[in-house]
Design a protein around this motif. Structure first.
Motif, PDB file in Angstrom:
ATOM      1  N   GLY A  31       0.915  -1.161  -0.025  1.00 35.53           N
ATOM      2  CA  GLY A  31       0.119  -0.021   0.079  1.00 35.53           C
ATOM      3  C   GLY A  31       1.067   1.284  -0.057  1.00 35.53           C
ATOM      4  N   ARG A  32       0.102   2.397  -0.443  1.00 34.93           N
ATOM      5  CA  ARG A  32       1.062   3.583  -0.202  1.00 34.93           C
ATOM      6  C   ARG A  32       0.071   4.944  -0.223  1.00 34.93           C
ATOM      7  N   TRP A  33       0.419   5.237   1.085  1.00 33.23           N
ATOM      8  CA  TRP A  33      -0.351   6.343   1.447  1.00 33.23           C
ATOM      9  C   TRP A  33      -0.353   7.781   0.606  1.00 33.23           C
ATOM     10  N   GLY A  36      -1.773   6.645  -3.394  1.00 34.00           N
ATOM     11  CA  GLY A  36      -2.703   5.943  -3.976  1.00 34.00           C
ATOM     12  C   GLY A  36      -2.596   4.211  -4.148  1.00 34.00           C
ATOM     13  N   ASP A  37      -3.420   3.343  -4.099  1.00 26.67           N
ATOM     14  CA  ASP A  37      -3.337   2.023  -4.138  1.00 26.67           C
ATOM     15  C   ASP A  37      -2.614   1.293  -5.432  1.00 26.67           C
ATOM     16  N   ARG A  38      -3.178   1.941  -6.448  1.00 28.34           N
ATOM     17  CA  ARG A  38      -2.808   1.614  -7.871  1.00 28.34           C
ATOM     18  C   ARG A  38      -1.307   1.923  -7.794  1.00 28.34           C
ATOM     19  N   ALA A  39      -0.651   2.910  -7.430  1.00 31.03           N
ATOM     20  CA  ALA A  39       0.768   3.272  -7.574  1.00 31.03           C
ATOM     21  C   ALA A  39       1.639   2.187  -6.817  1.00 31.03           C
ATOM     22  N   ALA A  40       1.061   1.783  -5.621  1.00 33.43           N
ATOM     23  CA  ALA A  40       1.709   0.888  -5.003  1.00 33.43           C
ATOM     24  C   ALA A  40       1.720  -0.595  -5.706  1.00 33.43           C
ATOM     25  N   ALA A  41       0.376  -0.943  -6.067  1.00 35.82           N
ATOM     26  CA  ALA A  41       0.353  -2.277  -7.121  1.00 35.82           C
ATOM     27  C   ALA A  41       1.177  -2.107  -8.255  1.00 35.82           C
ATOM     28  N   ASP A  42       1.363  -1.176  -8.919  1.00 33.22           N
ATOM     29  CA  ASP A  42       2.250  -1.128  -9.974  1.00 33.22           C
ATOM     30  C   ASP A  42       3.676  -1.139  -9.791  1.00 33.22           C
ATOM     31  N   ARG A  43       4.099  -0.528  -8.783  1.00 36.44           N
ATOM     32  CA  ARG A  43       5.394  -0.852  -8.409  1.00 36.44           C
ATOM     33  C   ARG A  43       5.680  -2.373  -8.049  1.00 36.44           C
ATOM     34  N   ARG A  65      -4.584   1.872   4.955  1.00 40.31           N
ATOM     35  CA  ARG A  65      -4.562   2.019   3.624  1.00 40.31           C
ATOM     36  C   ARG A  65      -3.134   1.754   2.972  1.00 40.31           C
ATOM     37  N   ASP A  66      -2.056   2.186   3.811  1.00 40.95           N
ATOM     38  CA  ASP A  66      -0.803   2.369   3.072  1.00 40.95           C
ATOM     39  C   ASP A  66      -0.004   0.873   3.484  1.00 40.95           C
ATOM     40  N   HIS A  67      -1.010  -0.076   3.983  1.00 42.70           N
ATOM     41  CA  HIS A  67      -0.327  -1.614   4.249  1.00 42.70           C
ATOM     42  C   HIS A  67      -1.098  -2.601   3.439  1.00 42.70           C
ATOM     43  N   TRP A  68      -2.441  -2.329   3.078  1.00 39.71           N
ATOM     44  CA  TRP A  68      -3.263  -3.272   2.357  1.00 39.71           C
ATOM     45  C   TRP A  68      -3.889  -2.835   1.018  1.00 39.71           C
TER      46      TRP A  68
END
Length: 385
Positions: A31-33, A36-43, A65-68
């Motif tokens: 997750g990424r505070w 956005g969630d998509r940015a974390a998933a893309d990485r 949210r920055d964890h899940w």
């Protein structure tokens, strides 16, 4: 054992596997505070590539949210890469205190959804992965539990089954206040919080269904007081960010009328502090790795006094992104990693100057992705930056 920390900025994401990187993978948080969630998933997708299909275990240390949030976005891609007839994906999450697990879980999830001004809440993590057809089993864990993942045994050190009476009384008061506020807002024509509560209660059984375990005398609750320092989670002041820093609009209770916003923020901050205090803390049986999640303050000190934490580990993820002072009993580690980005790194000095770790503290802000390999007879360190 291989421990790969994926730089998602102000969030958390890591993968563990056997040392050859070809066995089943355990994905710990994603997750990424604010970005956005998509940015974390893309990485995570970019880093793992086709290895994303080898993920067999998801560990969610807690439901900020920055964890899940990024885990939700990864479900569909994982399904396209997962071999046919593969075993079910195991989702490991922290348990809530026995006395009011369902109420507390539902209250936290409702606040997460309302705070983020998003229709998705943590219940949908389980549903999203289940919908891919690969099969999902979800288990709540407490201190004393063990589970198998990527060829080794993991031990759960936290959270406890029970909390002290004074903490339980305060939690009950907060939950009552949340329900009253939801009813008050609904009567004024703003029903999202009440809707979120109803949705959370309807789906919360998928989180805290009874878990088969050997019966044993329940331990006495650990004596740690309710934290009075209610940290304003991840809010560090945009005026202190670099001028060229990437920013995103703050959606914190954006649609909530002003007369309700202060009450809701106060409850959310209290729940956020409690959510951190109940983080899942896990370690490998051989002592090669420990992840403290976002445990902080009095809860962290109680864990360190419990006698279950070793004095030294090969690799350690610093508590709460390495943004707080390190308590005196925090273990040594050959490498202590703080997962932080443009906001969190400015507080990382608090950890580094107080963690007596002989300078072996690093962060994803400084180093980017960090790829480490531990072996029985020693330690090899391959930083990828």
């Amino acid at each position: 054992m291989r421990i790969e920390t994926i730089n998602v900025g102000d969030g958390a994401c890591a993968v563990t596997s056997d040392t050859d990187k070809t066995t089943d993978l355990t994905l710990i948080d994603c997750g990424r505070w604010r970005r956005g969630d998509r940015a974390a998933a893309d990485r995570a997708r970019d880093y793992l590539g086709e290895r994303l299909g080898d993920v067999t275990t998801l560990v969610v240390t807690h439901f900020d949210r920055d964890h899940w949030g990024g885990l939700l976005e990864l479900a569909a891609t994982h399904a396209t890469l997962r071999p046919k007839n593969a075993p079910a994906v195991e989702i490991r999450i922290p348990g809530m205190p026995d006395s009011f697990a369902k109420n507390l879980r539902a209250g936290m999830l409702a606040l997460i959804s309302s705070r983020d001004d998003a229709p998705v809440n943590a219940i949908e993590l389980h549903d999203a992965w289940k919908a891919t057809g690969v099969g999902v089993r979800q288990t709540v864990h407490y201190a004393g539990d063990e589970f198998e993942a990527n060829g080794r045994t993991w031990k759960v050190l936290w959270p406890p089954h029970r909390v002290p009476t004074e903490m339980g009384d305060r939690i009950t008061t907060w939950l009552d206040d949340l329900k009253k506020l939801a009813d008050e807002m609904n009567a004024a024509g703003h029903g999202k919080l009440l809707d979120d509560l109803h949705k959370a209660y309807a789906g919360v059984e998928s989180f805290d269904a009874p878990v088969a375990r050997e019966e044993s005398p329940r331990e006495e609750p650990m004596r740690w007081p309710m934290p009075e320092r209610h940290y304003d989670e991840h809010r560090s002041g945009d005026d202190l960010l670099p001028e060229d820093a990437e920013t995103a609009p703050d959606t914190d209770f954006r649609e909530v009328p002003k007369k309700f916003k202060d009450k809701l923020r106060k409850l959310a901050n209290r729940m956020s502090s409690l959510d951190n205090a109940l983080s899942l803390v896990i370690t490998t049986e051989d002592g090669g790795f420990i992840d403290f999640g976002d445990i902080e303050g009095d809860a962290l000190e109680a864990l360190l006094r419990s006698g279950t934490v070793a004095t030294e580990y090969t690799v350690m993820f610093a508590p709460h992104h390495g943004t707080h002072e390190a308590p005196s009993g925090l273990p040594q580690a050959w490498v202590c990693i703080s997962q932080n980005g443009v906001d969190h790194h400015r507080k990382n000095f608090l950890h580094r100057k107080t963690h007596s770790n002989e300078g072996r503290c690093v962060s994803t802000w400084d180093r980017g992705n960090i790829d480490l390999d531990t072996v029985r007879w020693g330690f090899r360190y391959w930083p990828w930056w």
